[in-house]
Design a protein around this motif. Structure first.
Motif, PDB file in Angstrom:
ATOM      1  N   SER A  36      -1.867 -11.173  -2.477  1.00 59.48           N
ATOM      2  CA  SER A  36      -1.472  -9.819  -2.832  1.00 59.48           C
ATOM      3  C   SER A  36      -2.720  -8.959  -3.042  1.00 59.48           C
ATOM      4  N   VAL A  37      -2.753  -7.804  -2.402  1.00 55.71           N
ATOM      5  CA  VAL A  37      -3.883  -6.885  -2.505  1.00 55.71           C
ATOM      6  C   VAL A  37      -3.372  -5.559  -3.060  1.00 55.71           C
ATOM      7  N   ALA A  38      -3.990  -5.087  -4.128  1.00 61.46           N
ATOM      8  CA  ALA A  38      -3.594  -3.822  -4.740  1.00 61.46           C
ATOM      9  C   ALA A  38      -3.838  -2.670  -3.764  1.00 61.46           C
ATOM     10  N   PRO A  39      -2.995  -1.646  -3.792  1.00 65.53           N
ATOM     11  CA  PRO A  39      -3.149  -0.525  -2.865  1.00 65.53           C
ATOM     12  C   PRO A  39      -4.527   0.134  -2.901  1.00 65.53           C
ATOM     13  N   LEU A  40      -5.101   0.349  -4.086  1.00 64.91           N
ATOM     14  CA  LEU A  40      -6.424   0.973  -4.151  1.00 64.91           C
ATOM     15  C   LEU A  40      -7.489   0.056  -3.562  1.00 64.91           C
ATOM     16  N   GLU A  41      -7.370  -1.243  -3.790  1.00 61.01           N
ATOM     17  CA  GLU A  41      -8.305  -2.205  -3.193  1.00 61.01           C
ATOM     18  C   GLU A  41      -8.180  -2.181  -1.668  1.00 61.01           C
ATOM     19  N   ALA A  42      -6.950  -2.113  -1.168  1.00 62.22           N
ATOM     20  CA  ALA A  42      -6.731  -2.041   0.280  1.00 62.22           C
ATOM     21  C   ALA A  42      -7.349  -0.764   0.842  1.00 62.22           C
ATOM     22  N   TRP A  43      -7.150   0.357   0.161  1.00 58.12           N
ATOM     23  CA  TRP A  43      -7.734   1.628   0.589  1.00 58.12           C
ATOM     24  C   TRP A  43      -9.255   1.501   0.686  1.00 58.12           C
ATOM     25  N   LEU A 112       0.357  22.009   7.691  1.00 53.65           N
ATOM     26  CA  LEU A 112       1.254  20.882   7.403  1.00 53.65           C
ATOM     27  C   LEU A 112       0.887  20.222   6.092  1.00 53.65           C
ATOM     28  N   ASP A 113       1.827  19.437   5.576  1.00 46.83           N
ATOM     29  CA  ASP A 113       1.590  18.582   4.416  1.00 46.83           C
ATOM     30  C   ASP A 113       1.681  17.145   4.895  1.00 46.83           C
ATOM     31  N   VAL A 114       0.770  16.310   4.401  1.00 48.44           N
ATOM     32  CA  VAL A 114       0.734  14.887   4.755  1.00 48.44           C
ATOM     33  C   VAL A 114       0.769  14.083   3.469  1.00 48.44           C
ATOM     34  N   LEU A 115       1.535  13.002   3.474  1.00 41.76           N
ATOM     35  CA  LEU A 115       1.512  12.054   2.363  1.00 41.76           C
ATOM     36  C   LEU A 115       1.329  10.667   2.957  1.00 41.76           C
ATOM     37  N   THR A 116       0.291   9.979   2.506  1.00 44.35           N
ATOM     38  CA  THR A 116       0.076   8.583   2.873  1.00 44.35           C
ATOM     39  C   THR A 116       0.355   7.755   1.636  1.00 44.35           C
ATOM     40  N   CYS A 117       1.266   6.816   1.775  1.00 45.90           N
ATOM     41  CA  CYS A 117       1.650   5.945   0.663  1.00 45.90           C
ATOM     42  C   CYS A 117       1.278   4.515   1.031  1.00 45.90           C
ATOM     43  N   ILE A 118       0.431   3.912   0.211  1.00 47.09           N
ATOM     44  CA  ILE A 118       0.073   2.505   0.378  1.00 47.09           C
ATOM     45  C   ILE A 118       0.818   1.756  -0.722  1.00 47.09           C
ATOM     46  N   SER A 119       1.666   0.832  -0.321  1.00 44.27           N
ATOM     47  CA  SER A 119       2.484   0.126  -1.305  1.00 44.27           C
ATOM     48  C   SER A 119       2.462  -1.371  -1.017  1.00 44.27           C
ATOM     49  N   ARG A 120       2.731  -2.131  -2.069  1.00 45.33           N
ATOM     50  CA  ARG A 120       2.807  -3.584  -1.892  1.00 45.33           C
ATOM     51  C   ARG A 120       4.024  -4.135  -2.598  1.00 45.33           C
ATOM     52  N   VAL A 121       4.542  -5.178  -1.987  1.00 45.35           N
ATOM     53  CA  VAL A 121       5.576  -6.005  -2.595  1.00 45.35           C
ATOM     54  C   VAL A 121       5.147  -7.423  -2.290  1.00 45.35           C
ATOM     55  N   GLY A 122       4.707  -8.142  -3.326  1.00 51.77           N
ATOM     56  CA  GLY A 122       4.155  -9.479  -3.107  1.00 51.77           C
ATOM     57  C   GLY A 122       2.924  -9.392  -2.223  1.00 51.77           C
ATOM     58  N   ASN A 123       2.912 -10.157  -1.130  1.00 49.03           N
ATOM     59  CA  ASN A 123       1.770 -10.171  -0.217  1.00 49.03           C
ATOM     60  C   ASN A 123       1.928  -9.178   0.932  1.00 49.03           C
ATOM     61  N   GLU A 124       3.024  -8.431   0.931  1.00 50.00           N
ATOM     62  CA  GLU A 124       3.235  -7.445   2.005  1.00 50.00           C
ATOM     63  C   GLU A 124       2.648  -6.101   1.592  1.00 50.00           C
TER      64      GLU A 124
END
Length: 165
Positions: A36-43, A112-124
């Motif tokens: 599992s990788v936290a979203p900020l770590e992945a970013w 335009l407006d852009v939203l990027t959402c980085i999310s995790r559920v378990g290892n996904e």
């Protein structure tokens, strides 16, 4: 410029600018990692080595967009902080939401407006991008950016999977 409130998609932790049917662009891509990788770590991992092509694309984008009074975004700084709070900036993105499992970043402009959402559920780990277009320039802008964005996210996720295997 209309401000769109964040919407959490049903049965998920994914945030978008609106319900999917109301968006002008929607892309969701996921990868299963070995841990599992936290979203900020992945970013931070993804932005630490942006490709030459991505940097070139940002330079071209800024050159063209500035002719239409759209602010320059410059690209990525190759570094990310260990913590962020709502209202902070990550490069040109505004942190709209941050939690242990979700990082939502926006860029709102006249076109335009852009939203990027980085999310995790378990290892996904999932990267979801949603766009609301405001004008003709925004629609024209998305013609090349939409397909390119999908390719860029796919390459980021492939690299992240290699790093965490």
């Amino acid at each position: 410029m209309e401000k769109h409130e964040l919407v959490t998609l049903p049965n998920s932790n994914i945030q978008t600018l609106a319900q999917i049917a109301e968006l002008d662009f929607f892309d969701r891509q996921s990868v299963i990692l070995s841990k599992s990788v936290a979203p900020l770590e992945a970013w931070g991992s993804m932005m630490s080595r942006p490709s030459f092509i991505l940097n070139l694309a940002f330079r071209i984008r800024d050159a063209i967009s500035s002719m239409f009074n759209v602010k320059r975004i410059g690209g990525f700084s190759k570094s990310a902080p260990k913590t962020v709070a709502v209202g902070d900036k990550l490069d040109f993105f505004l942190v709209e939401h941050v939690s242990e499992d979700v990082l939502s970043l926006s860029e709102r402009d006249s076109h335009l407006d852009v939203l990027t959402c980085i999310s995790r559920v378990g290892n996904e780990l999932t990267i979801t991008s949603s766009v609301k277009v405001h004008n003709t320039f925004g629609r024209l802008y998305m013609l090349p950016v939409g397909p390119a964005h999908k390719w860029i996210v796919r390459s980021f996720l492939r690299r992240l999977k290699k790093e965490h295997s």
